[in-house]
Write a protein that holds these residues in place. Sequence first.
Motif, PDB file in Angstrom:
ATOM      1  N   ALA A  87      27.257   4.128 121.989  1.00 21.92           N
ATOM      2  CA  ALA A  87      28.471   3.371 122.300  1.00 21.92           C
ATOM      3  C   ALA A  87      28.320   1.910 121.877  1.00 21.92           C
ATOM      4  CB  ALA A  87      28.778   3.467 123.797  1.00 21.92           C
ATOM      5  N   TYR A  88      27.158   1.320 122.143  1.00 21.13           N
ATOM      6  CA  TYR A  88      26.934  -0.065 121.724  1.00 21.13           C
ATOM      7  C   TYR A  88      26.953  -0.179 120.202  1.00 21.13           C
ATOM      8  CZ  TYR A  88      26.022  -2.218 126.249  1.00 21.13           C
ATOM      9  OH  TYR A  88      26.165  -2.738 127.514  1.00 21.13           O
ATOM     10  N   ASP A  89      26.352   0.791 119.511  1.00 18.09           N
ATOM     11  CA  ASP A  89      26.399   0.790 118.044  1.00 18.09           C
ATOM     12  C   ASP A  89      27.842   0.836 117.547  1.00 18.09           C
ATOM     13  OD1 ASP A  89      23.705   0.595 117.564  1.00 18.09           O
ATOM     14  OD2 ASP A  89      23.377   2.757 117.381  1.00 18.09           O
ATOM     15  N   ASN A  90      28.654   1.697 118.165  1.00 13.91           N
ATOM     16  CA  ASN A  90      30.055   1.819 117.751  1.00 13.91           C
ATOM     17  C   ASN A  90      30.836   0.543 118.035  1.00 13.91           C
ATOM     18  OD1 ASN A  90      29.774   4.457 116.815  1.00 13.91           O
ATOM     19  ND2 ASN A  90      30.206   5.350 118.818  1.00 13.91           N
ATOM     20  N   ALA A  91      30.512  -0.118 119.143  1.00  7.84           N
ATOM     21  CA  ALA A  91      31.183  -1.382 119.458  1.00  7.84           C
ATOM     22  C   ALA A  91      30.868  -2.427 118.391  1.00  7.84           C
ATOM     23  CB  ALA A  91      30.752  -1.873 120.836  1.00  7.84           C
ATOM     24  N   TYR A  92      29.602  -2.529 118.015  1.00  8.63           N
ATOM     25  CA  TYR A  92      29.219  -3.508 117.000  1.00  8.63           C
ATOM     26  C   TYR A  92      29.836  -3.169 115.644  1.00  8.63           C
ATOM     27  CZ  TYR A  92      25.775  -5.037 120.453  1.00  8.63           C
ATOM     28  OH  TYR A  92      25.164  -5.500 121.588  1.00  8.63           O
ATOM     29  N   THR A  93      29.943  -1.871 115.340  1.00  2.84           N
ATOM     30  CA  THR A  93      30.565  -1.450 114.082  1.00  2.84           C
ATOM     31  C   THR A  93      32.018  -1.912 114.008  1.00  2.84           C
ATOM     32  OG1 THR A  93      29.130   0.491 113.929  1.00  2.84           O
ATOM     33  CG2 THR A  93      31.178   0.549 112.662  1.00  2.84           C
ATOM     34  N   MET A  95      33.102  -4.577 115.410  1.00  2.00           N
ATOM     35  CA  MET A  95      33.068  -6.031 115.623  1.00  2.00           C
ATOM     36  C   MET A  95      33.485  -6.420 117.043  1.00  2.00           C
ATOM     37  SD  MET A  95      34.452  -7.441 111.938  1.00  2.00           S
ATOM     38  CE  MET A  95      35.930  -6.423 111.963  1.00  2.00           C
ATOM     39  N   LEU A  96      33.024  -5.631 118.020  1.00  2.00           N
ATOM     40  CA  LEU A  96      33.300  -5.900 119.426  1.00  2.00           C
ATOM     41  C   LEU A  96      32.031  -6.402 120.111  1.00  2.00           C
ATOM     42  CD1 LEU A  96      35.365  -2.667 120.126  1.00  2.00           C
ATOM     43  CD2 LEU A  96      36.280  -4.979 119.873  1.00  2.00           C
ATOM     44  N   SER A  97      32.192  -7.160 121.173  1.00  2.00           N
ATOM     45  CA  SER A  97      31.060  -7.774 121.862  1.00  2.00           C
ATOM     46  C   SER A  97      30.404  -6.808 122.843  1.00  2.00           C
ATOM     47  CB  SER A  97      31.525  -9.021 122.621  1.00  2.00           C
ATOM     48  OG  SER A  97      30.495  -9.507 123.465  1.00  2.00           O
ATOM     49  N   GLY A  98      29.076  -6.734 122.800  1.00  2.00           N
ATOM     50  CA  GLY A  98      28.346  -5.893 123.740  1.00  2.00           C
ATOM     51  C   GLY A  98      28.372  -6.440 125.150  1.00  2.00           C
ATOM     52  N   GLU A  99      28.657  -7.733 125.314  1.00  2.00           N
ATOM     53  CA  GLU A  99      28.680  -8.344 126.638  1.00  2.00           C
ATOM     54  C   GLU A  99      29.945  -8.010 127.416  1.00  2.00           C
ATOM     55  OE1 GLU A  99      27.930 -12.495 126.215  1.00  2.00           O
ATOM     56  OE2 GLU A  99      25.807 -12.203 125.703  1.00  2.00           O
ATOM     57  N   LYS A 100      30.885  -7.333 126.788  1.00  2.00           N
ATOM     58  CA  LYS A 100      32.122  -6.946 127.466  1.00  2.00           C
ATOM     59  C   LYS A 100      32.141  -5.450 127.796  1.00  2.00           C
ATOM     60  CE  LYS A 100      34.613 -10.728 125.250  1.00  2.00           C
ATOM     61  NZ  LYS A 100      34.532 -11.592 126.435  1.00  2.00           N
ATOM     62  N   ILE A 101      31.000  -4.800 127.617  1.00  2.00           N
ATOM     63  CA  ILE A 101      30.855  -3.393 127.998  1.00  2.00           C
ATOM     64  C   ILE A 101      30.351  -3.334 129.435  1.00  2.00           C
ATOM     65  CG2 ILE A 101      29.639  -1.241 127.519  1.00  2.00           C
ATOM     66  CD1 ILE A 101      29.462  -2.125 124.595  1.00  2.00           C
ATOM     67  N   VAL A 102      31.044  -2.584 130.277  1.00  4.87           N
ATOM     68  CA  VAL A 102      30.709  -2.510 131.704  1.00  4.87           C
ATOM     69  C   VAL A 102      29.655  -1.424 131.906  1.00  4.87           C
ATOM     70  CG1 VAL A 102      31.595  -2.180 134.038  1.00  4.87           C
ATOM     71  CG2 VAL A 102      33.041  -3.254 132.284  1.00  4.87           C
ATOM     72  N   LEU A 103      28.421  -1.847 132.149  1.00  4.51           N
ATOM     73  CA  LEU A 103      27.316  -0.902 132.347  1.00  4.51           C
ATOM     74  C   LEU A 103      27.002  -0.811 133.843  1.00  4.51           C
ATOM     75  CD1 LEU A 103      25.853   0.718 130.177  1.00  4.51           C
ATOM     76  CD2 LEU A 103      23.950  -0.873 130.332  1.00  4.51           C
ATOM     77  N   ASP A 104      28.030  -0.454 134.600  1.00  2.00           N
ATOM     78  CA  ASP A 104      27.926  -0.317 136.056  1.00  2.00           C
ATOM     79  C   ASP A 104      28.213   1.141 136.407  1.00  2.00           C
ATOM     80  OD1 ASP A 104      28.361  -0.230 138.806  1.00  2.00           O
ATOM     81  OD2 ASP A 104      29.370  -2.166 138.876  1.00  2.00           O
ATOM     82  N   PRO A 105      27.284   1.852 137.085  1.00  3.96           N
ATOM     83  CA  PRO A 105      27.474   3.275 137.394  1.00  3.96           C
ATOM     84  C   PRO A 105      28.803   3.591 138.072  1.00  3.96           C
ATOM     85  CG  PRO A 105      25.242   2.609 137.936  1.00  3.96           C
ATOM     86  CD  PRO A 105      25.978   1.355 137.577  1.00  3.96           C
ATOM     87  N   LYS A 106      29.362   2.626 138.799  1.00  6.05           N
ATOM     88  CA  LYS A 106      30.641   2.848 139.475  1.00  6.05           C
ATOM     89  C   LYS A 106      31.780   3.028 138.479  1.00  6.05           C
ATOM     90  CE  LYS A 106      31.368   0.217 142.975  1.00  6.05           C
ATOM     91  NZ  LYS A 106      31.688  -0.967 143.814  1.00  6.05           N
ATOM     92  N   TYR A 107      31.633   2.433 137.292  1.00  6.70           N
ATOM     93  CA  TYR A 107      32.691   2.490 136.281  1.00  6.70           C
ATOM     94  C   TYR A 107      32.218   3.168 134.995  1.00  6.70           C
ATOM     95  CZ  TYR A 107      34.430  -0.990 139.528  1.00  6.70           C
ATOM     96  OH  TYR A 107      34.816  -1.641 140.679  1.00  6.70           O
ATOM     97  N   MET A 108      31.180   3.968 135.104  1.00  6.15           N
ATOM     98  CA  MET A 108      30.708   4.782 133.983  1.00  6.15           C
ATOM     99  C   MET A 108      31.079   6.229 134.283  1.00  6.15           C
ATOM    100  SD  MET A 108      26.961   2.951 133.685  1.00  6.15           S
ATOM    101  CE  MET A 108      26.340   3.935 132.337  1.00  6.15           C
TER     102      MET A 108
END
Length: 402
Positions: A87-93, A95-108
């Motif tokens: 998912a992080y690879d796809n975000a970078y592909t 041109m999206l920021s990895g710091e805006k991905i919510v890596l919280d089990p409550k919202y995964m």
Amino acid sequence: MNVSYVRGQDKNQLLIENTLGETDSFEYRMFENCNIPGFLNLKTSYKDGKTYLAYNISSLQDVEKYYQNKEIGYETLDVFLHDILLAYDNAYTHMLSGEKIVLDPKYMYFDVESKHLFLIYYPLYNQTLDESFMSFAEYLLERVDHTDNKAVVLAYKFYKLVKDCNFTISSLRHGLFDKEVCAPKEDDIIEPSQQDCLFNDGNNDACAETIINDDELDLPKSKGGIFKNLFKKKGTAKESIAPSFDSNFDSIGNSFSDSLCDSRLGDISGNISDCVAEESHGFDYAPDKDESYGKTVFIPQDSPNLYHTLTYLFKNKSQIYELRHFPITIGKLKNEADLVLDDKSISRIHAKITEEKGCLYLEDCNSTNGTYLNGMPLDANDHIMLEHGDEIKLGNYMLVFD
């Protein structure tokens, strides 16, 4: 994040308020026009004069709630970590920021059948990569199945890699998956005589034997005790041995001592000797002949049921399911649901009954056709207390709670 849940006619949505009201940025357009693998679909929604980001969570389960009373095994953990990095690879592909991905089990959210994971991209979220991954790594250390050697090793390896502040997504993938974890020869214990590496690097002779010790692990202080009994076999005096990690990692244990005599064992009620020999495979203990366990109490046939029940019709016959443990999951997926209702109108994990302080509660699990209590639909994330005689409608099934 201001989060709410809404059930539509054919889907469940997680709503996050867009406090800035902006919907025309590059990130919004990218998600609304592209289906980016590894992420929940994002649409803009308007309600009560406010702007929301709507994520479709139909038929998916959030990681935190699903594993609240379960442990994460190796196969699931392996899929989760692969999917996160992808998912992080796809975000970078895109041109999206990895710091805006919510890596919280409550919202995964994940699919209970395939175990594939879906993340939320929230344009207003702002957490560093280090913070997000470290928080998730600590969560995994708590929820991993401590009887699954491969899962424990993979979770700890992930934690060690993340602890390096200079990690990248590429370095995580290289460190985690370039060397596959192979299964130990025994399911529950790795004996000292076994020299199999948990990482198959082609040099099994290089494996060292160590005991995993909390004091030796470089774990966060708040997580103390996590590894205390990971590899201890029930009913034995001998602590089992786990092979050391690959040479790229720090040693995490002390050498196995010549004698397994441990002062902590001591003399337990006079039934266990002061020390058990190294060759011993368990405590040789039997109760005294005259020890009494009490008489079994006879329960008459007309005694009231000791458990709450769900009564439902199946093939024109009344079926009764006793609620003997909690939570109880209801659905059509045989390997995951406790009460299996095999019908096309039922979702794989459709609903759940939980227990809190002696009271039972009904929840919908983002099902397609919804969950109804006494004719009223449950909204996503509702938590409604059950009472005697309540009618629960799941798809084509009607169940009565007693």
